[in-house]
Structure formats: structure tokens, C-alpha cells
Design a protein around this motif. Structure first.
Motif, PDB file in Angstrom:
ATOM      1  N   ILE A 163     -30.556  53.728  -5.786  1.00 27.79           N
ATOM      2  CA  ILE A 163     -30.248  53.754  -7.211  1.00 27.79           C
ATOM      3  C   ILE A 163     -28.896  54.430  -7.420  1.00 27.79           C
ATOM      4  CG2 ILE A 163     -30.925  54.685  -9.456  1.00 27.79           C
ATOM      5  CD1 ILE A 163     -33.833  54.409  -8.577  1.00 27.79           C
ATOM      6  N   VAL A 219     -29.739  49.388  -6.694  1.00 23.65           N
ATOM      7  CA  VAL A 219     -30.898  49.071  -7.530  1.00 23.65           C
ATOM      8  C   VAL A 219     -30.515  49.359  -8.966  1.00 23.65           C
ATOM      9  CG1 VAL A 219     -33.279  49.676  -8.067  1.00 23.65           C
ATOM     10  CG2 VAL A 219     -32.537  49.568  -5.700  1.00 23.65           C
ATOM     11  N   THR A 220     -30.577  48.347  -9.797  1.00 19.65           N
ATOM     12  CA  THR A 220     -30.161  48.481 -11.195  1.00 19.65           C
ATOM     13  C   THR A 220     -31.262  47.931 -12.087  1.00 19.65           C
ATOM     14  OG1 THR A 220     -29.184  46.289 -11.169  1.00 19.65           O
ATOM     15  CG2 THR A 220     -27.748  48.102 -10.527  1.00 19.65           C
ATOM     16  N   PRO A 221     -31.180  48.170 -13.397  1.00 16.02           N
ATOM     17  CA  PRO A 221     -32.212  47.619 -14.281  1.00 16.02           C
ATOM     18  C   PRO A 221     -32.377  46.111 -14.129  1.00 16.02           C
ATOM     19  CG  PRO A 221     -30.925  49.231 -15.464  1.00 16.02           C
ATOM     20  CD  PRO A 221     -30.286  49.089 -14.113  1.00 16.02           C
ATOM     21  N   HIS A 233     -31.670  44.373 -11.215  1.00 13.82           N
ATOM     22  CA  HIS A 233     -32.127  44.048  -9.859  1.00 13.82           C
ATOM     23  C   HIS A 233     -33.010  45.174  -9.345  1.00 13.82           C
ATOM     24  CE1 HIS A 233     -29.535  40.609  -9.696  1.00 13.82           C
ATOM     25  NE2 HIS A 233     -28.601  41.349 -10.240  1.00 13.82           N
ATOM     26  N   ASN A 234     -34.251  45.155  -9.789  1.00  9.76           N
ATOM     27  CA  ASN A 234     -35.136  46.285  -9.510  1.00  9.76           C
ATOM     28  C   ASN A 234     -36.249  45.926  -8.544  1.00  9.76           C
ATOM     29  OD1 ASN A 234     -36.932  44.767 -11.003  1.00  9.76           O
ATOM     30  ND2 ASN A 234     -36.409  45.823 -12.892  1.00  9.76           N
ATOM     31  N   LEU A 238     -40.806  52.839 -13.164  1.00 13.56           N
ATOM     32  CA  LEU A 238     -40.412  51.426 -13.095  1.00 13.56           C
ATOM     33  C   LEU A 238     -40.148  50.880 -14.498  1.00 13.56           C
ATOM     34  CD1 LEU A 238     -40.022  48.862 -11.420  1.00 13.56           C
ATOM     35  CD2 LEU A 238     -42.451  48.414 -11.685  1.00 13.56           C
ATOM     36  N   VAL A 265     -31.996  54.563 -16.472  1.00 17.59           N
ATOM     37  CA  VAL A 265     -31.934  54.870 -15.050  1.00 17.59           C
ATOM     38  C   VAL A 265     -32.232  56.346 -14.797  1.00 17.59           C
ATOM     39  CG1 VAL A 265     -30.452  54.850 -13.009  1.00 17.59           C
ATOM     40  CG2 VAL A 265     -30.302  53.008 -14.670  1.00 17.59           C
ATOM     41  N   HIS A 281     -37.433  48.739  -6.360  1.00 17.29           N
ATOM     42  CA  HIS A 281     -38.214  49.699  -7.139  1.00 17.29           C
ATOM     43  C   HIS A 281     -39.612  49.145  -7.418  1.00 17.29           C
ATOM     44  CE1 HIS A 281     -38.012  52.842 -10.612  1.00 17.29           C
ATOM     45  NE2 HIS A 281     -39.087  52.964  -9.878  1.00 17.29           N
ATOM     46  N   MET A 330     -36.858  52.073 -15.648  1.00 20.35           N
ATOM     47  CA  MET A 330     -35.797  51.355 -14.941  1.00 20.35           C
ATOM     48  C   MET A 330     -35.574  49.984 -15.550  1.00 20.35           C
ATOM     49  SD  MET A 330     -33.535  50.981 -12.662  1.00 20.35           S
ATOM     50  CE  MET A 330     -33.527  52.206 -11.372  1.00 20.35           C
ATOM     51  N   ARG A 331     -36.648  49.279 -15.803  1.00 20.81           N
ATOM     52  CA  ARG A 331     -36.518  47.925 -16.349  1.00 20.81           C
ATOM     53  C   ARG A 331     -35.900  47.937 -17.738  1.00 20.81           C
ATOM     54  NH1 ARG A 331     -42.186  44.895 -15.350  1.00 20.81           N
ATOM     55  NH2 ARG A 331     -41.478  43.592 -13.632  1.00 20.81           N
TER      56      ARG A 331
END
Lengths: 241, 558, 104
Positions: free
Chosen positions: A191, A196-198, A200-201, A99, A107, A204, A102-103
Motif C-alpha cells: 500500500i 495496492v490502491t482503492p 486495484h485492491n 477493506l 487509504v 487486500h 480501502m475500496r
């Protein structure tokens, strides 16, 4: 139809104006990250109530049959149980790091971490399978004579109840692990398809929360079943040898 | 002519052309609420039919029409449908969906797709619950059903031993419970996140407070019964032993777990009903509600205390005397916030301009019937009298006065109140009032004799009885006939209203809350034209007229 | 942002270390110390671990509304526990009950 566009960038919140002419942003249901988090926490509280009730059942019978419970607990395989504890502990770390990556826009690293978590979850299930198989061969399994009443192999009441709850609770926990694997695979799919993107996570984030909850439940399941009777035979492993 | 939510909708996925598919896939809270209502009332009539069958059977002592076993299945069917399919989703699923977002100025609930999913989960639960009805065989010319015969409470160990098909009913109850949890979750997040700017918790209409308190019960109590049913299934098929006395399991523990949910569940049913009452009383007294904060907080405290009183169902089950004393003590506490609400409603009417339209008639009728139901509840909260009255018709009469005379009557009140909002048409007031009178008379004829029969010792769930109870059963029978006639008539009037009713204005009742400030009726797809800024209390009246007024762009113009 | 990432990553590892130490204590406690209170000690360690997971892994720290909902749920479970345990503690029929001793 506006809601079918998944890109919440396009959603422009409405403005409400009060009598003095001040503007107030209206919270819509679209793109409500905090709402998503709150909703998932509320869902997790239902899990807390479910497992809480099972612990209540367990404590009820522990109170009625204390010695039987300690005897039964002493018979569980603490090496395998302990291994699983550590496996789950590390998997919680990989999930959290995923996570975090991702943030921060990594990715690829995030996906790697999710795969690692899935792998550890599979290890957990594998160990569980070994453990249950050993118990089955040892004559202790749901439906076998030892856990029925009124035959020569019957265990005392307290032990029947202990093992009944042991298989129910670790079994339901295992179901949660399997659901978790399913969720993580779904997350990977989302993803890959860019849902799911950094930025809009929330999905996740929530699945990471779910995995922590699965870990949290094990934190209590493990000592209540494996450790309470450990004092009787120090570090002993009764069966599986 | 502007488009209403009947003309267009958002769908969970895709853009179906056919009207039918648009309804099946809709995520619009208003449409979902209507679909819940249609399904629920269909099942409601099935359960009424089961109850009427029992009344026919009980017209005289001895066997009349059906076998004793069929009788057991009839009361199980009645209980399962009424509790799990009808009254638990009940008001939240219908009016919580249709009205609550309108009341707080939201465009929809927080998770519209989850709402759609929840509805279909509910349908799945209904199908599973009733699937075993169709699993029957014909032996010696008579039909033998395989439906569960345990009663809706599934008490162990009988439910674990019976040959009837209890498993589908348990699974169904679990799935319906999940639907209930997800509804509650959705509403909680909606109320926390989507209130119009400026609307703090103490500016919310009281119905929203009722839904909020209910949602907490749905969320936190339902999982307990969910896991109980799972444990019962594991017990039945894997023999884990925990409810099986032959392995040391304690059936009383099943009752504990079952009622930890099922008692709060009755507050889950009544709290939104009280919310409807709190909407109707000020609107038809043309007066600001008396004691807004006390009503709001009493909803919260009924929900809170309601979690802690489940044990009064176990007074005769072999629970320890210590626990009995604690539970009896706690149970009395529920009467306090309930009493506060009643005094507040009556104080609201005092010196108000009371308008006796149909919704108000239902509300006033409920004040009488629920007072009887509630106070008779206090009498059986006492351990001593409960030992005598538990599992008699007295308890049955109490329960139906509280649930039918409280929840369902207020549900009907809500239907008559929000009918013009939902359909943009008005039913015939004269006929609707007549239906109320028939139902009210039938209701009291049906249930009041049961208080006496139960006090004299008539046990519930019995297929046969001693001749001295016949007079009470016959009174009840004729009451039931009147009641069913009233029900059919009421729904006839409502359906006539949908088909041929006169069009109405957006605010036919001169009510104050936001759902009456919509631009058109029926409302457009995304509700209010603009989200208003809420810096006013929900029920402001001045000389019998609503204080707050909006123009077509939701700007205050008063 | 990058320093934040590093700091958060470091805290994840610190939490992991803490949890591993607590797990080790879980293992040695029954044979090492307070051996007469194994059950209580085990549950205490579990609670500490749960607290750490909730606060740091699940980011509950600083969440006011969500924090209160969690407290409410835990309180409810605790209350259910308390009452049911009171009931079993005052179990009046142990001498005659077949669930405490099998029927002969």
C-alpha cells in the motif's frame, strides 16, 4: 518488456472478431481481478481439505474413545480459549472494515485497520502462549510423560490422542496466524509503495479472505477442543489456577 | 525470419542479458514446460537405473550384487522419483504448460509468475528428495546409503521407526505436493478465464478437458497427503501419537489418509494422458472424434469417482468388511467411463483415413497395453481375488501396464506429436518407429511374466525368491534390457531431431486444434498473432482435410 | 457510493453482533440446554457461524462459480468423513486390538 509495467491501466485488451464482424473483448491474464479472486478461493479450498482431514482424524479417535475425549476437553482452559475466540472475531471485523475503507478511497483508515488486525493477531498469539505455558507446567505437553505410553503418568489412549491433535491443530492454526501477520505487513508495504490502491485492491481483498478463513477454522477448532467436554464441569477451569 | 520463444522471453523480474538467466527467470509457459521436461526425464533415467539395479539383483535367487537393505532403498528411490518427481508433475507440467494455453488461444497461463515460482518449488523439492542420497558412509569397503527404505508409501509405523533418512523424503513430498497444487490452481483459473472468445467448455480440445479434470484432483486431493506427511513428521519428532499403536494411534488411518490422495493421483496421471490420446486419434484418423461429449464428461466422472475409491488399497490392512464392500463396489464404477473412452477412440478410427505416423503408433500400442493394465485392475478390485493378489508381482504388473504402458507411453506419444510444434523440426520418422517397436516388445517381455509370477505367489519388494520363480525373473530381466536399449535409442532419435532435424511447417500432421494454427514454428513469444473467435468444434474434418482454416491474422478463411 | 459504504459498514457490525451472540450461546449451551447433545449442538452453532462468515465476511453471496467450487470441496470432505466413520464404526477388531486397549 511489457509485463514489467505494473500499472495495469496501460493494458489494453485485445479484440477478437467473429465471422459476422462482431467484436469480442479477449480476457488477458493481466489485470484479471476475478481470476485473482477465483485463484485465491481455490487456494483456500486446499486449506479446507487440510483442516478437514485433520478433523477427520480427530473424529476417528473421538469415535473410538468418546469418554476420554470428553474428559480431556473438560481440562482445557475455556476462559483463555473463549477470549481468543472473541479476539479473532473482532479482528475479522477490523480486517473487513479495512477493506471497506480501502475500496472507498480511505487509504489511511484502511492502514489503521490493518494495524489493528495485526495487533489483535498478536494478542491471540500471546494468549495462546500463556495457555500452552500453563499446560506445560501442568505436565501436559508434547514429549512430556503424560503423553507418552507405558509410564506412571501416562494418560489413557484417548486423552493422549486428544492432546496430540490439540497441540497439532491449534499449533498449525497458530502458524496460519503468523503467516497472516506476515501477509498483512507485506500488504502494508505494497500500500505504501502504491501497488495496492482503492482501484486495484485484489491483494487486500485476498488477504482479507485469508484472514476470514483463519477465523473460520477457529470457529470449528474452538468448540471441538474446548467445548465438547464443558458439560461435565459446568464452566469449570481445571488448570491455570 | 521472425523471432520465436527461443529468441526472446518475459522474465519474472529484471531484464537479464545472458541466455542462461533468461531461462532461469522466464515466465513463458512454453519455456517452463521445456525445463520441466528436461529435469523430469533426467530423474526418470535415475529411477530407471534404480529399477535396472533391482532387475540385476533379482536375476538369480540369493544375493548377487547388493545388500538387502540397499535393495529396499533402491525400490524406495525408484518409487519416490517415478511417482513424486516424474509422473505426478508429468504430463500437466510439461504439456499442460506448453500446449494447453495454445489450445485455448491464451497468451500465457493466468498467473505466469506463480508458474515460474512453482517450477522452482518443484526443483527445491527434487533437491531435498535426493539430498539424502549423498548422505552415505563407507563401512568395510562397501557404501552404506542413508536413503529412506520405506517404499514410496511411507507406511506407518515403520516409516516412524526406521533409522534411515525418511524426514527429507517426507518434506520433499510435501513441497512437491505444493508445487502440484499450485500447478493445478493455475490451470483451473486459466481454463476458466482465458479461453478465447466463443470457446465454451464443449468447444475445448479434449486434452484441455483432461488437464481440467486433473487440475481438480491436484487441487483438492494433494492437501490431504500434504497434511498426512506433516502429521507423520509431527508424530516422528513430537510423538503426537496418532499413527503410533503404542499410544492408541491407528496405522490403518495413515493408509486411509495416504490413499485418499494417492489413489486419485493415478487418475491425475492418466487423465491428461487420455487427453493426448483424444488429440492423436482424430488427427491421425482424419476424422472428427466420435462421442466428444462422452469423452469430455468421462474425464470429469473418472476424476469424480476416482476420489471415492481409495480404500481398495486397504483390503488386506484390517479395514472393516463394510468399508471393503463399499470400496470394491465403487471401484468397479471407474471402469465404465474408461471403457466409454476406449470405445469412442476405436469408433473414431472406424472408416477413418488412418495414418500410421509415430504418434499414432504409440497411441495404438497404448490401447493394447492400457487395456491389459486396466482390465487386470478390475480383477484386483474384487475383494476375494485381491486377498490373493495384493502385494504380489501381479499388482506390480498391473500398475506398470497402467502407468508405464498407459501414462508414460502416451507421454511419449505426446512428445512425438508436439515435437515439431515445440522445436520447429522433425525427428527421423523411421528411427522413431523403430524405437517404438523395440520399446513395445521390451515392455511386454519385462512386465507380462510378472502377471504369472504374481499369480503364482511371488511377493513384491522381496530381495530374494524361491527357485521356481527364476524363469519369470529372467524373462523380465531380458525384457528390461531390451526396454532400456529402446529408451536410450528413442531419446537419441529425439535429440538428433532437435539438433539436425528437418524444419517443418506449423501444421505437419493436418491437425485441427488451435495450437496448430500458429503463425510460425517454433511459436512466437506471445503465441497466436491475434486471438481467434472460436465458433467451431475442435476436430472438424471433411474428406480427410481440416475444415477450419485461418489466415495470418487468425481470420477464418474457409 | 457513500451510502453504500455506510450500509456495508452497518452490515459488518450486524454480522459481528450475530457472531458474538452465537459465541455466547456456544458458552452457555453445555450447562443450559440440550446438555446431552453438546457435541452436536456445538457443531451446529459452528456451522451457522461458518455460514454467516462465508456469506457476509467472505462475500460468497452471489458468487456462482466460486460457490460451486466451495460446495464441491465441502462435499468431498464430507464424503471422506462418511466413509472413514463407517469404517471405524464397523471396527471389527476392538476385542483383540491393542489400539483400543493397551497390551498387558
Amino acid at each position: 518488456m511489457a509485463h514489467d509495467s505494473h500499472d495495469s491501466h496501460e493494458y489494453v485488451p485485445e479484440i477478437a472478431v467473429d465471422r459476422d464482424g462482431n467484436q469480442h473483448e479477449v480476457q488477458g491474464w493481466q489485470g484479471d481481478t476475478y481470476g485473482g479472486k477465483l485463484g485465491f478461493w481455490l487456494f483456500m479450498l486446499t486449506e479446507v481439505m487440510m483442516f478437514g482431514s485433520m478433523f477427520m482424524v480427530l473424529s476417528y479417535y473421538f469415535h473410538l474413545h468418546p469418554q476420554d475425549f470428553l474428559d480431556a476437553s473438560a481440562g482445557l482452559n475455556r476462559v483463555l480459549g473463549g477470549t481468543n475466540t472473541v479476539v479473532l472475531l473482532v479482528s475479522a471485523l477490523t480486517m473487513g472494515l479495512g477493506l471497506l475503507k480501502m475500496r472507498n478511497g480511505d487509504v489511511k483508515g484502511a492502514k489503521l485497520m490493518i494495524w489493528a488486525t495485526i495487533l489483535l493477531a498478536l494478542v491471540f498469539l500471546g494468549v495462546k502462549a500463556v495457555e500452552w505455558t500453563a499446560e506445560y507446567h501442568h505436565g501436559i505437553f508434547l514429549g512430556l510423560d503424560a503423553l507418552q505410553s507405558g509410564n506412571e503418568h501416562s494418560l489413557p489412549f484417548g486423552q493422549i490422542l486428544f492432546f496430540g491433535m490439540y497441540f497439532s491443530m491449534t499449533g498449525l492454526h497458530g502458524v496460519h496466524i503468523i503467516i497472516g501477520i506476515g501477509l498483512m505487513l507485506w500488504l502494508l508495504k505494497r500500500i505504501n509503495s502504491g501497488k495496492v490502491t482503492p482501484e486495484h485492491n485484489i491483494l487486500h481483498f485476498n488477504i482479507a479472505l485469508y484472514w476470514d478463513l483463519v477465523h473460520l477454522i477457529w470457529v470449528f477448532v474452538f468448540p471441538y477442543f474446548y467445548m465438547i467436554g464443558a458439560g461435565d464441569i459446568a464452566g469449570g477451569v481445571i488448570h491455570g489456577h | 525470419m521472425s523471432k520465436s520463444y527461443f529468441d526472446e522471453t518475459h522474465c519474472a523480474f529484471g531484464h537479464p542479458k545472458s541466455t542462461f538467466m533468461q531461462w532461469m527467470l522466464t515466465i513463458d509457459h512454453k519455456r517452463i514446460g521445456i525445463m520441466y521436461a528436461v529435469v523430469m526425464f533426467t530423474f526418470f533415467f535415475v529411477a530407471v537405473a534404480a529399477a535396472l539395479t533391482m532387475r540385476f539383483e533379482l536375476f538369480a535367487p540369493g544375493q548377487q550384487f547388493i545388500e538387502a537393505q540397499t535393495f529396499n532403498q533402491a525400490f524406495t528411490l525408484h518409487g519416490v522419483i517415478m511417482v513424486f518427481l516424474f509422473i505426478i508433475p508429468g504430463i500437466p507440467a510439461v504439456f499442460g504448460n506448453i500446449v494447453m494455453p495454445l489450445m485455448i488461444g491464451a497468451k500465457d497461463v493466468s498467473f505466469p509468475r506463480l508458474n515460474w515460482f512453482t517450477f522452482w518449488l518443484y526443483i527445491l523439492g527434487c533437491i531435498i528428495a535426493l539430498s539424502s542420497l549423498f548422505n552415505f558412509s563407507i563401512a568395510d569397503g562397501s557404501v552404506v546409503f542413508n536413503f529412506a527404505d520405506t517404499g514410496w508409501t511411507f507406511y506407518a509405523p515403520y516409516s516412524l521407526n526406521t533409522d534411515t533418512n525418511v524426514v527429507t523424503t517426507l518434506v520433499a513430498a510435501f513441497i512437491l505436493g505444493m508445487a502440484s497444487i499450485l500447478t493445478g490452481l493455475n490451470f483451473l483459473v486459466t481454463i476458466h478465464r482465458l479461453r478465447a472468445p466463443g470457446m465454451d467448455f464443449f468447444k475445448m480440445p479434449l486434452f484441455v478437458w483432461g488437464i481440467y479434470a486433473t487440475a481438480w484432483i491436484q487441487l483438492l486431493a494433494t492437501p490431504v497427503v500434504g497434511i498426512t506427511l506433516v502429521l507423520a513428521l509431527l508424530e516422528k519428532y513430537f510423538g503426537i501419537g496418532i499413527f503410533d499403536p503404542s499410544k492408541g494411534g491407528d496405522p490403518v488411518l495413515f493408509q486411509h489418509l495416504f490413499w485418499i490422495y494417492s489413489h486419485p493421483a493415478v487418475y491425475l496421471m492418466i487423465l491428461p494422458a487420455f487427453g493426448i490420446m483424444s488429440e492423436i486419434i482424430p488427427a491421425f484418423s482424419r476424422r472428427e472424434i466420435f462421442g466428444y461429449r462422452t469423452i469430455a464428461l468421462s474425464s470429469a466422472s473418472i476424476a469424480g469417482v476416482g476420489y471415492l475409491v481409495w480404500g481398495h488399497h486397504l483390503f488386506t490392512s484390517g479395514m472393516s468388511d463394510m468399508a471393503k464392500t463399499i470400496f470394491s463396489f465403487l471401484t468397479f464404477f471407474v471402469a465404465i467411463p474408461t471403457g466409454i473412452k476406449f470405445y469412442d477412440w476405436i469408433a473414431t478410427m472406424y472408416k477413418g483415413k488412418i495414418v500410421l505416423d509415430t504418434p499414432m503408433l504409440w497411441a495404438l500400442g497404448t490401447i493394447i497395453t492400457f487395456a491389459i493394465g486396466g482390465l487386470s485392475g478390475v480383477t484386483i478390485a474384487m475383494i476375494g481375488s485381491d486377498i490373493h493378489l495384493q502385494d504380489t508381482y501381479y499388482t506390480i504388473a498391473h500398475f506398470h501396464y497402467a502407468m508405464l504402458g498407459g501414462v508414460v507411453f502416451l507421454f511419449f506419444a505426446g512428445i512425438h506429436y508436439w515435437f515439431p510444434l515445440v522445436f520447429g523440426k522433425m525427428y527421423s520418422e523411421v528411427q522413431a518407429k523403430l524405437a517404438f517397436v523395440i520399446l513395445f516388445i521390451g515392455f511386454n517381455f519385462l512386465w507380462f511374466p510378472m502377471f504369472i509370477a504374481g499369480y503364482l505367489g511371488m511377493p513384491r519388494r522381496y530381495f530374494d525368491y524361491l527357485p521356481e520363480f527364476q524363469i519369470y525373473h529372467q524373462f523380465s530381466f531380458w525384457g528390461a534390457i531390451i526396454f532400456v536399449v529402446g529408451l536410450v535409442y528413442m531419446f537419441y532419435v529425439l535429440i538428433q531431431g532437435i539438433r539436425n532435424g528437418k524444419p517443418t511447417t506449423p501444421n505437419p500432421w493436418n491437425a485441427t486444434t488451435l495450437e496448430w494454427h500458429l503463425p510460425t514454428t517454433p511459436p512466437p513469444l506471445e503465441n497466436h498473432t491475434k486471438v481467434p473467435y472460436v465458433d467451431f468444434r475442435p476436430y472438424e474434418y471433411h474428406h480427410g482435410q481440416p475444415v477450419v482454416k485461418f489466415d495470418e491474422n487468425m481470420k477464418r478463411i474457409d | 457510493m457513500v451510502t453504500n459504504y455506510k450500509a456495508e459498514k452497518a452490515s459488518y457490525y450486524k454480522v459481528l453482533l450475530g457472531l458474538l451472540v452465537l459465541t455466547a450461546i456456544t458458552f452457555v449451551q453445555p450447562s443450559m440446554f440440550l446438555t446431552h447433545y453438546t457435541f452436536g449442538m456445538q457443531m451446529l452453532i459452528g456451522t451457522v457461524k461458518a455460514w454467516i462468515i462465508l456469506m457476509y465476511y467472505m462475500h460468497l453471496k452471489g458468487e456462482v462459480l466460486i460457490g460451486w467450487t466451495v460446495i464441491f470441496a465441502v462435499f468431498l470432505v464430507a464424503f471422506f468423513f462418511a466413509i472413514v466413520m463407517i469404517d471405524v464404526n464397523y471396527f471389527q477388531f476392538a476385542d483383540v486390538s491393542h489400539i483400543t486397549s493397551p497390551a498387558q
